[in-house]
Design a protein around this motif. Structure first.
Motif, mmCIF file in Angstrom:
data_model
loop_
_atom_site.group_PDB
_atom_site.id
_atom_site.type_symbol
_atom_site.label_atom_id
_atom_site.label_comp_id
_atom_site.label_asym_id
_atom_site.label_seq_id
_atom_site.Cartn_x
_atom_site.Cartn_y
_atom_site.Cartn_z
ATOM 1 N N ILE A 75 45.883 30.596 39.148
ATOM 2 C CA ILE A 75 45.477 31.861 39.755
ATOM 3 C C ILE A 75 43.988 31.791 40.058
ATOM 4 C CG2 ILE A 75 44.994 32.947 37.517
ATOM 5 C CD1 ILE A 75 46.045 35.580 38.758
ATOM 6 N N GLU A 76 43.590 32.365 41.165
ATOM 7 C CA GLU A 76 42.172 32.442 41.511
ATOM 8 C C GLU A 76 41.609 33.748 40.961
ATOM 9 O OE1 GLU A 76 41.420 31.937 45.615
ATOM 10 O OE2 GLU A 76 42.115 29.857 45.670
ATOM 11 N N GLN A 77 40.525 33.634 40.169
ATOM 12 C CA GLN A 77 39.918 34.805 39.550
ATOM 13 C C GLN A 77 38.398 34.716 39.640
ATOM 14 O OE1 GLN A 77 41.529 34.651 35.554
ATOM 15 N NE2 GLN A 77 43.105 36.176 36.068
ATOM 16 N N SER A 78 37.809 35.874 39.757
ATOM 17 C CA SER A 78 36.350 35.990 39.683
ATOM 18 C C SER A 78 36.018 36.929 38.522
ATOM 19 C CB SER A 78 35.767 36.556 40.979
ATOM 20 O OG SER A 78 36.020 35.674 42.055
ATOM 21 N N SER A 107 41.395 39.396 40.539
ATOM 22 C CA SER A 107 42.395 38.328 40.574
ATOM 23 C C SER A 107 43.149 38.318 41.890
ATOM 24 C CB SER A 107 43.413 38.497 39.431
ATOM 25 O OG SER A 107 42.778 38.432 38.181
ATOM 26 N N GLY A 108 43.497 37.108 42.308
ATOM 27 C CA GLY A 108 44.435 36.949 43.402
ATOM 28 C C GLY A 108 45.855 37.007 42.866
ATOM 29 N N VAL A 109 46.812 36.671 43.706
ATOM 30 C CA VAL A 109 48.210 36.620 43.278
ATOM 31 C C VAL A 109 48.445 35.314 42.532
ATOM 32 C CG1 VAL A 109 50.607 36.582 44.055
ATOM 33 C CG2 VAL A 109 48.943 38.056 45.201
ATOM 34 N N ARG A 110 49.115 35.393 41.386
ATOM 35 C CA ARG A 110 49.375 34.181 40.622
ATOM 36 C C ARG A 110 50.304 33.263 41.404
ATOM 37 N NH1 ARG A 110 48.046 33.014 35.674
ATOM 38 N NH2 ARG A 110 47.536 35.206 35.248
#
Length: 744
Positions: free
Chosen positions: A605-608, A622-625
């Motif tokens: 998953i893309e997260q900041s 968070s983006g979509v897992r």
């Protein structure tokens, strides 16, 4: 519309939206015109001064020396024209030009020009050349629908391109009686998407008064007992000319043993091109065949022209029909049909093209009185015997007056004893057009032959009707399924489909979830039906799970389909230690492998993460897992398995991973990243390998079609290649031969 196999870009071929694919070569300027055939655009080549003008493609296209290439275009202008292929070396130097003959006359409407030739030694690239020779400056010539590529030929034709077409030369033909053979380029008005229609034609010129004919030099092999169809476009010398086409069979010594002739009805509707057909069953001692054409009672100098000559296995009106083409389509007469009683007259329809469902003719039935007549086909073997049933079908059209049609089947035993009729369904014509009329007939005891029988009752004097595309076939289940455990697939057979409608095919699981099944062009979602028989091979059906198929048939413009469903079927799951890796578009590469270790899945998953001053917890965006990712470990046990896995991975396509039920993983579409192949110890000759395949879950591919031969057979390969050497230099593998994927 893109021409299949065209080396030219769409912009260069269609001259839309601009002329960037073209440049002046000699004495001309170019510009974009309107009124094209494919789109609105066309290429205008304007002369600067009197004399020859030439335009060429800006690009040069890769070619292989020794390979035949074809070019064509649609042209229009006030002077004749020609087209050519300019062969270039690797340095761009001109080696030679293959020019077409100049058209026999100028024509201001769109007409076809073209030529074909072999790339000479040293040629590595080619350009397309356009040429005309006006008598003054500022004369426009128009070009459109341009092609350069490999020859386009009829799939299934026993003849090679050099006999089907005369774009290369006239060597595929020889004079037989009172004739000479040459090539001409008359004005030919083909449909814009008729890419089989050429420019050069075979010209059979009568050298004196009397019968004149020519015959093909090529004699392809035939199979005894097989029904063959020959056809060609004929351009008769006059409206009164008696022109014909003949299919001939020869024994292994080259002796002619039979012939079937189709005569072009005289007079034809005009002075254009008319497709004439002739069919026949190869005799028991037949080895080869040829096609001949001629004119009876020709005057000296009269010319019969031929174009697009084909011999192929005859098509069937219905899969499994016992009627040969001659008795089905009436293209060369009424074949074995008779009128046992009544006053009706049966004959082949006239003129050419007036009344037909398929081809150019039908059987006409006329009655001078308002009475009943019986019209019956010849007898044909009907395998199956008592307890089976046959279906008879005709396509009928009203010509004049009114009719009642009763359709039945008359049966005979092996000694031709009449056993009477079964079935019997009556019809009338609700209006103009062609109507399918069918009846089901049970087979009586001892019956081995059947004939279609029509009782035709005219409702008025001088009534007329037409019959075409007749069939008699054993009735089998409309839908049948069978699991093929060896390939972990299911074969779905669909019969008596309505040609011209569209079809959708769904796989339905026990949970009721529907999944579209894959076909040649992608998922089978409202795909046009081109044959009454369809065999679907489903390689993506789950293992060990009961399922059935739902078939939706969509008439043109309908909002609700008619439906069929299949029986329930299950693929045997097999040993749970093994799993399948499949290529959805190339099932010939599918393989089953012994699993060493299943993946340990991750879901990225893309997260900041933002840590805000004064706050204990971070703010996380968070983006979509993502889907599953992990390494699949498996073994190959033999060199053959190892080579098979390499072949499967070579394409980089999306794959389907299927494990047996209960193994904790559902069927999954995956891509494979860098694969690792490791030895497992032992001697150097140890064939076992340990593989690690990094998998990433993906969506099911929806536009990928199921690869196949698209109707091509070994006969097409034999027609195109004279030697194995030619095959080896054209294809990289047997898969390339199957899919017709050529090198370069």
């Amino acid at each position: 519309m893109a021409i299949p196999g065209n080396l030219l870009s769409a912009t260069t071929s269609e001259v839309d939206p601009n002329t960037s694919g073209w440049t002046s070569k000699l004495n001309c300027t170019i510009s974009k015109g309107t009124g094209g055939r494919v789109g609105d655009g066309c290429l205008i080549v304007k002369s600067v001064a009197a004399g020859e003008v030439q335009a060429r493609t800006v690009s040069s296209y890769p070619v292989t020396a020794g390979t035949v290439y074809q070019c064509f275009a649609d042209a229009a202008g006030t002077v004749p024209e020609r087209i050519g292929i300019r062969w270039l070396s690797a340095t761009g130097s001109e080696i030679s030009v293959t020019w077409s003959l100049v058209t026999t006359a100028a024509y201001s409407g769109w007409h076809r020009v073209g030529v074909a030739g072999m790339a000479p030694a040293g040629a590595t690239q080619a350009q397309l050349l356009l040429s005309s020779t006006p008598g003054a400056g500022l004369i426009n010539h128009f070009w459109e629908n341009l092609y350069l590529g490999l020859p386009i030929r009829t799939t299934g034709n026993l003849f090679g391109f050099g006999t089907e077409s005369s774009e290369i030369d006239a060597s595929g033909w020889t004079a037989e009686v009172n004739a000479s053979v040459s090539r001409q380029v008359p004005i030919a008005l083909w449909a814009v998407d008729n890419y089989l229609g050429g420019a050069h034609t075979i010209a059979v010129t009568a050298t004196g008064a009397g019968n004149a004919s020519a015959v093909s030099v090529d004699r392809p092999s035939v199979t005894p007992g097989t029904d063959y169809l020959a056809y060609a476009y004929l351009n008769p010398p006059t409206l009164a000319a008696d022109c014909w086409l003949e299919l001939r069979f020869y024994d292994s010594n080259g002796n002619q043993i039979s012939a079937s002739r189709g005569t072009l009805v005289s007079p034809p509707p005009g002075s254009g091109w008319y497709r004439q057909r002739a069919s026949g069953i190869a005799p028991v001692n037949a080895a080869t065949c040829s096609v001949a054409a001629g004119v009876n009672g020709a005057s000296a100098g009269q010319v019969l022209r031929l174009e697009s000559v084909v011999v192929m296995v005859a098509p069937s009106a219905q899969a499994g029909t016992v009627l040969p083409y001659a008795d089905t389509a009436f293209e060369q007469g009424v074949a074995g049909w008779t009128r046992p009683s009544g006053v009706a007259v049966i004959a082949r329809s006239t003129p050419w093209g007036q009344a037909s469902y398929d081809g150019s003719y039908s059987m006409s039935v006329t009655s001078a009185t308002a009475t009943a007549s019986v019209v019956r086909s010849a007898r044909f073997a009907t395998p199956g015997g008592v307890g089976t049933s046959y279906r008879a079908q005709i396509l009928a059209s009203l010509g004049a007056g009114s009719w009642t049609v009763n359709l039945k089947v008359r049966w005979y035993d092996a000694s031709n004893l009449d056993l009477g009729t079964t079935g019997g369904t009556s019809y009338s014509f609700p209006g103009a057009g062609w109507y399918a009329m069918t009846t089901d007939a049970s087979v009586p005891a001892t019956a081995t032959q059947g004939a279609i029988e029509l009782t035709l009752t005219a409702g008025a004097t001088n009534s007329a009707m037409y019959v075409d595309w007749v069939a008699l076939w054993q009735t089998l289940p409309l839908t049948a399924v069978a699991a093929v455990d060896e390939t972990a697939s299911i074969t779905l057979t669909l019969r008596e489909l309505p040609v011209g409608q569209s079809i959708s095919v769904y796989r339905v699981g026990v949970d009721g979830v529907r999944t579209l099944v894959r076909g040649p062009s992608g998922l089978l979602d409202k795909e046009p039906i081109t044959s009454d028989l369809m065999i679907v091979e489903d390689y993506e059906a789950p293992l060990g799970a009961a399922l059935y198929y739902r078939i939706e048939l969509w008439p043109d413009g309908a909002t609700t389909p008619s439906t069929r469903t299949s029986d329930t079927v299950t693929i045997t799951a097999g040993d749970p230690n093994w799993a399948w890796l499949k290529d959805p578009g190339a099932p010939q590469r599918n393989r089953r492998f012994l699993i060493s270790r299943p993946p340990e899945w991750q879901r990225p998953i893309e997260q900041s993460v933002y840590r805000v001053k004064g706050r204990r917890n971070a703010v996380v965006l968070s983006g979509v897992r993502g889907g599953l990712e992990g390494d699949l470990a498996l073994w190959t046990q033999t060199d053959e398995e190892r080579a098979g896995l390499h072949w499967l991975l070579d394409s980089g396509n999306v794959l389907l991973w299927q494990a047996a039920p209960g193994m904790g993983v559902a069927d999954m579409y995956v891509t494979v990243a860098q694969a690792t192949e490791a030895r497992v110890g032992g001697t150097a000759m140890e064939p076992w390998r340990a593989w690690t395949l990094p998998l990433t879950e993906t969506d099911m591919p929806v536009t990928t079609g199921l690869g196949g031969s698209a109707g091509r057979t070994w006969q097409d390969v034999l027609a195109e290649f004279d030697t194995w050497a030619g095959l080896l230099t054209t294809y990289a593998s047997w898969e390339g031969v199957l899919l017709d994927r050529r090198l370069g």
